[in-house]
Write a protein that holds these residues in place. Structure first.
Motif, PDB file in Angstrom:
ATOM      1  N   PRO A 191     -80.449  22.197 -44.278  1.00  0.00           N
ATOM      2  CA  PRO A 191     -80.510  20.963 -43.368  1.00  0.00           C
ATOM      3  C   PRO A 191     -81.942  20.432 -43.021  1.00  0.00           C
ATOM      4  O   PRO A 191     -82.201  19.392 -42.689  1.00  0.00           O
ATOM      5  CB  PRO A 191     -79.742  21.382 -42.257  1.00  0.00           C
ATOM      6  CG  PRO A 191     -79.594  22.737 -42.238  1.00  0.00           C
ATOM      7  CD  PRO A 191     -79.771  23.247 -43.829  1.00  0.00           C
ATOM      8  N   CYS A 192     -82.625  21.425 -42.933  1.00  0.00           N
ATOM      9  CA  CYS A 192     -84.265  21.352 -42.505  1.00  0.00           C
ATOM     10  C   CYS A 192     -85.071  20.351 -43.387  1.00  0.00           C
ATOM     11  O   CYS A 192     -85.551  19.438 -43.159  1.00  0.00           O
ATOM     12  CB  CYS A 192     -84.857  22.612 -41.983  1.00  0.00           C
ATOM     13  SG  CYS A 192     -84.142  23.513 -40.669  1.00  0.00           S
TER      14      CYS A 192
ATOM     15  N   GLY B 125     -80.402  28.305 -31.592  1.00  0.00           N
ATOM     16  CA  GLY B 125     -81.048  27.132 -32.051  1.00  0.00           C
ATOM     17  C   GLY B 125     -82.377  27.246 -32.861  1.00  0.00           C
ATOM     18  O   GLY B 125     -82.851  26.312 -33.237  1.00  0.00           O
ATOM     19  N   ARG B 126     -82.621  28.563 -33.022  1.00  0.00           N
ATOM     20  CA  ARG B 126     -83.986  28.970 -33.687  1.00  0.00           C
ATOM     21  C   ARG B 126     -83.704  28.402 -35.253  1.00  0.00           C
ATOM     22  O   ARG B 126     -84.679  28.051 -36.073  1.00  0.00           O
ATOM     23  CB  ARG B 126     -84.059  30.515 -34.060  1.00  0.00           C
ATOM     24  CG  ARG B 126     -84.750  30.886 -32.497  1.00  0.00           C
ATOM     25  CD  ARG B 126     -84.848  32.476 -32.734  1.00  0.00           C
ATOM     26  NE  ARG B 126     -85.283  32.825 -31.422  1.00  0.00           N
ATOM     27  CZ  ARG B 126     -85.394  34.347 -31.247  1.00  0.00           C
ATOM     28  NH1 ARG B 126     -85.210  35.258 -32.264  1.00  0.00           N
ATOM     29  NH2 ARG B 126     -85.717  34.434 -30.074  1.00  0.00           N
ATOM     30  N   SER B 127     -82.534  28.448 -35.771  1.00  0.00           N
ATOM     31  CA  SER B 127     -82.398  27.904 -37.156  1.00  0.00           C
ATOM     32  C   SER B 127     -82.266  26.119 -37.262  1.00  0.00           C
ATOM     33  O   SER B 127     -82.212  25.747 -38.336  1.00  0.00           O
ATOM     34  CB  SER B 127     -81.023  28.416 -37.770  1.00  0.00           C
ATOM     35  OG  SER B 127     -79.735  28.210 -37.110  1.00  0.00           O
ATOM     36  N   LEU B 128     -82.080  25.665 -35.932  1.00  0.00           N
ATOM     37  CA  LEU B 128     -81.811  24.311 -36.064  1.00  0.00           C
ATOM     38  C   LEU B 128     -83.137  23.506 -35.660  1.00  0.00           C
ATOM     39  O   LEU B 128     -83.177  22.391 -35.643  1.00  0.00           O
ATOM     40  CB  LEU B 128     -80.778  23.905 -35.224  1.00  0.00           C
ATOM     41  CG  LEU B 128     -79.432  24.428 -35.521  1.00  0.00           C
ATOM     42  CD1 LEU B 128     -78.093  24.005 -34.547  1.00  0.00           C
ATOM     43  CD2 LEU B 128     -78.900  23.814 -36.923  1.00  0.00           C
ATOM     44  N   GLU B 129     -83.885  24.062 -35.105  1.00  0.00           N
ATOM     45  CA  GLU B 129     -85.290  23.562 -34.152  1.00  0.00           C
ATOM     46  C   GLU B 129     -85.888  22.823 -35.210  1.00  0.00           C
ATOM     47  O   GLU B 129     -86.512  21.685 -35.053  1.00  0.00           O
ATOM     48  CB  GLU B 129     -86.161  24.687 -33.623  1.00  0.00           C
ATOM     49  CG  GLU B 129     -85.588  25.047 -32.289  1.00  0.00           C
ATOM     50  CD  GLU B 129     -86.512  26.453 -31.974  1.00  0.00           C
ATOM     51  OE1 GLU B 129     -87.207  27.068 -32.669  1.00  0.00           O
ATOM     52  OE2 GLU B 129     -86.270  26.560 -30.654  1.00  0.00           O
TER      53      GLU B 129
ATOM     54  N   ALA C  88     -86.950  15.120 -45.380  1.00  0.00           N
ATOM     55  CA  ALA C  88     -87.124  14.173 -46.566  1.00  0.00           C
ATOM     56  C   ALA C  88     -86.581  12.928 -46.044  1.00  0.00           C
ATOM     57  O   ALA C  88     -86.991  11.873 -46.305  1.00  0.00           O
ATOM     58  CB  ALA C  88     -86.036  14.715 -47.583  1.00  0.00           C
ATOM     59  N   LEU C  89     -85.379  12.899 -45.134  1.00  0.00           N
ATOM     60  CA  LEU C  89     -85.105  11.569 -44.733  1.00  0.00           C
ATOM     61  C   LEU C  89     -86.006  10.761 -43.563  1.00  0.00           C
ATOM     62  O   LEU C  89     -86.227   9.643 -43.689  1.00  0.00           O
ATOM     63  CB  LEU C  89     -83.625  11.746 -43.970  1.00  0.00           C
ATOM     64  CG  LEU C  89     -82.660  12.019 -45.163  1.00  0.00           C
ATOM     65  CD1 LEU C  89     -81.386  12.334 -44.544  1.00  0.00           C
ATOM     66  CD2 LEU C  89     -82.218  10.913 -46.046  1.00  0.00           C
ATOM     67  N   GLN C  90     -86.687  11.628 -42.892  1.00  0.00           N
ATOM     68  CA  GLN C  90     -87.656  11.396 -42.043  1.00  0.00           C
ATOM     69  C   GLN C  90     -88.645  10.650 -42.865  1.00  0.00           C
ATOM     70  O   GLN C  90     -89.222   9.581 -42.361  1.00  0.00           O
ATOM     71  CB  GLN C  90     -88.181  12.366 -41.001  1.00  0.00           C
ATOM     72  CG  GLN C  90     -87.403  12.861 -40.175  1.00  0.00           C
ATOM     73  CD  GLN C  90     -87.892  13.968 -39.161  1.00  0.00           C
ATOM     74  OE1 GLN C  90     -88.697  13.839 -38.475  1.00  0.00           O
ATOM     75  NE2 GLN C  90     -87.136  15.019 -39.296  1.00  0.00           N
ATOM     76  N   ARG C  91     -89.249  11.370 -43.937  1.00  0.00           N
ATOM     77  CA  ARG C  91     -90.438  10.714 -44.804  1.00  0.00           C
ATOM     78  C   ARG C  91     -90.039   9.460 -45.434  1.00  0.00           C
ATOM     79  O   ARG C  91     -90.849   8.735 -45.685  1.00  0.00           O
ATOM     80  CB  ARG C  91     -90.810  11.799 -45.784  1.00  0.00           C
ATOM     81  CG  ARG C  91     -91.709  13.094 -45.080  1.00  0.00           C
ATOM     82  CD  ARG C  91     -91.831  14.206 -45.994  1.00  0.00           C
ATOM     83  NE  ARG C  91     -92.663  15.140 -45.630  1.00  0.00           N
ATOM     84  CZ  ARG C  91     -92.822  16.231 -46.004  1.00  0.00           C
ATOM     85  NH1 ARG C  91     -92.387  16.666 -46.959  1.00  0.00           N
ATOM     86  NH2 ARG C  91     -93.685  17.192 -45.331  1.00  0.00           N
ATOM     87  N   LYS C  92     -88.890   9.240 -45.665  1.00  0.00           N
ATOM     88  CA  LYS C  92     -88.295   8.114 -46.317  1.00  0.00           C
ATOM     89  C   LYS C  92     -87.895   7.046 -45.521  1.00  0.00           C
ATOM     90  O   LYS C  92     -87.575   5.892 -45.550  1.00  0.00           O
ATOM     91  CB  LYS C  92     -87.019   8.341 -46.908  1.00  0.00           C
ATOM     92  CG  LYS C  92     -86.940   9.187 -48.234  1.00  0.00           C
ATOM     93  CD  LYS C  92     -85.874   9.205 -49.212  1.00  0.00           C
ATOM     94  CE  LYS C  92     -86.287  10.205 -50.372  1.00  0.00           C
ATOM     95  NZ  LYS C  92     -84.947  10.368 -50.975  1.00  0.00           N
TER      96      LYS C  92
END
Length: 473
Positions: free
Chosen positions: A168-169, A196-200, A174-178
């Motif tokens: 997901p990261c 939250g460490r895996s979602l930050e 990738a979607l932010q860059r697009k």
């Protein structure tokens, strides 16, 4: 990172948002020009409906708490202008035992004033399945209309991590860059601190271990999304005095690497820096384009606040004063290369006769005379530092012979330093040179042995011509 706002009850957030009608119309493009029409903000709620959401949370299933508070939030936003909401849910169409990794659906498309549709749909959904966060993020790219002028915001509400071996990261980045959406908000509910460490890495993460905290965080996220954010950049000297201004500043999106805003700093007659409208949902590196430039990575901007950020950029002036001689043997203006002392990177190149502001510090100025001269100078706040060179003289070689030769500078320790190769087509030339002691080493092309090399020492004096003749063997 984001700085949490003060807790707001749902009955108050509507009043807060109503006072912030200008938020959506602020510019978000590098040109800084205000849009012809107010920008539309689109908020997509991405809601976790996996089986774990049925776990109790302070006596009530997490799923019921999330639906209730999300419904209230939609109500509070329903009358807000230039705002559209959408709802995507995952994990609700297939039982967990099926391990379906494509269980994600846009349940309520974007539309203005669609709180009723969101509330009605939430009532019919049940939490039961898997947690395909990556797939849901990728599918969300299709949910936002093709509108390059809108502010697209994604808010993920989840109690678990990816369960379908996706990344997901990477998908979020990738979607932010697009430019599909701005940096997402992620609210981890009913979770322990380590959750939250895996979602930050997805975006701006909030931990909501208690129901009350979840309500507060949800309010804060919406307020930061819609509230007006301003930034004043205060440029000072080393002592902190607000005297620096008129400097170009670039807010670089540190996800895309592209400039979002370009401004020339302004300060009023009272010395106060003006206020800029900056979208706090993006993250920036600030480049203050002094010489050399000052770069502040990961600029901290508090959403919904009046931010005042101070940077010390003490500047002095480098004055390149050309030698006064008529006529000038060099012809055009002599060039200089300026670099910070100890650095191999060129800060700038400019001709003599120029004045250039530089950050206070130590520099090397390489003067492109013949031979080149390197001067070390210190530039101080508010002061002018002058660099010049001695008036040149002229070397006149009268012979018109083809051959191979070079000019050397004679050093105080009797060593020699190469400075110039004579043209092979003809040794005849007039050459502007700095005053000093030199050596000519030359062999004609017709000479049939190294021993016929001609070596001459000579002196160049300011504003005088030194003539040499070379004889063939």
């Amino acid at each position: 990172m984001l700085f949490p706002l003060r807790p707001l009850a749902f009955c108050r957030i509507g009043c807060l948002l109503a006072c912030l009608l200008l938020a959506i119309s602020r510019p978000g493009q590098a040109q800084n020009a205000p849009p012809e029409h107010p920008k539309v903000t689109r908020i997509l709620f991405l809601l976790d409906a996996s089986g774990s959401m049925m776990a109790p949370w302070e006596g009530t299933p997490r799923w019921e708490v999330a639906k209730r508070l999300l419904a209230k939030m939609a109500d509070s936003l329903n009358a807000y202008p230039n705002l559209e909401l959408g709802l995507r849910v995952y994990g609700h169409q297939h039982a967990n035992a099926e391990q379906n990794c494509e269980d994600s659906r846009l349940e309520v498309p974007f539309a203005p004033k669609n709180a009723a549709a969101i509330k009605t749909r939430l009532k019919t959904l049940k939490a039961q399945g898997n947690t395909p966060i990556t797939y849901s993020l990728e599918q969300s790219a299709k949910d936002f209309p093709l509108d390059k002028t809108s502010r697209n915001v994604l808010l993920l509400i989840t109690d678990g991590v990816e369960s379908c071996k996706g990344d997901p990261c990477a998908a979020s980045l990738a979607l932010q860059r697009k430019r599909v959406f701005l940096k997402p908000f992620v609210i981890g509910i009913g979770a322990e601190k380590d959750f939250g460490r895996s979602l930050e890495c997805l975006g701006k993460y909030y931990n909501a271990a208690e129901v009350k905290t979840f309500q507060t965080v949800l309010n804060d996220v919406i307020a930061q999304t819609l509230a007006k954010t301003t930034v004043a950049i205060n440029l000072t000297d080393e002592a902190g005095r607000p005297v620096e201004s008129n400097v170009n500043m670039t807010f670089v999106n540190n996800v895309t690497g592209q400039p979002e805003y370009n401004y020339v700093h302004y300060r009023d007659a009272q010395g106060k820096a003006d206020v800029l409208d900056i979208d706090a949902l993006q993250t920036y590196d600030l480049v203050i384009n002094t010489v050399p430039a000052v770069r502040q990575p990961n600029l901290v901007i508090r959403g919904g606040k009046a931010n005042v950020l101070t940077f010390k950029i003490p500047q002095g002036t480098l004055v390149l004063q050309p030698a006064t001689i008529t006529p000038n043997p060099y012809g055009g203006a002599v060039q200089a290369v300026v670099r910070a002392q100890g650095s191999a990177t060129t800060s700038l190149a400019l001709p003599f006769g120029s004045r250039q502001k530089l950050l206070a510090g130590n520099y090397e100025v390489e003067i492109l005379t013949l031979p080149r001269i390197v001067q070390r100078v210190s530039v101080r706040q508010g002061q002018a530092t002058t660099v010049t060179y001695a008036a040149p003289g002229t070397l006149n070689i009268t012979s018109d012979l083809k051959g191979f030769g070079s000019l050397y500078k004679l050093n105080d320790d009797e060593s020699q330093t190469w400075i110039y190769n004579l043209p092979e087509s003809s040794s005849k030339l007039n050459l502007a040179m700095q005053p000093g002691a030199y050596r000519l080493v030359f062999r004609t092309a017709t000479s049939n042995a190294s021993k016929f090399t001609d070596v001459r020492n000579f002196t160049i004096r300011s504003a005088q011509t030194t003539s040499l003749s070379i004889f063939g063997h």
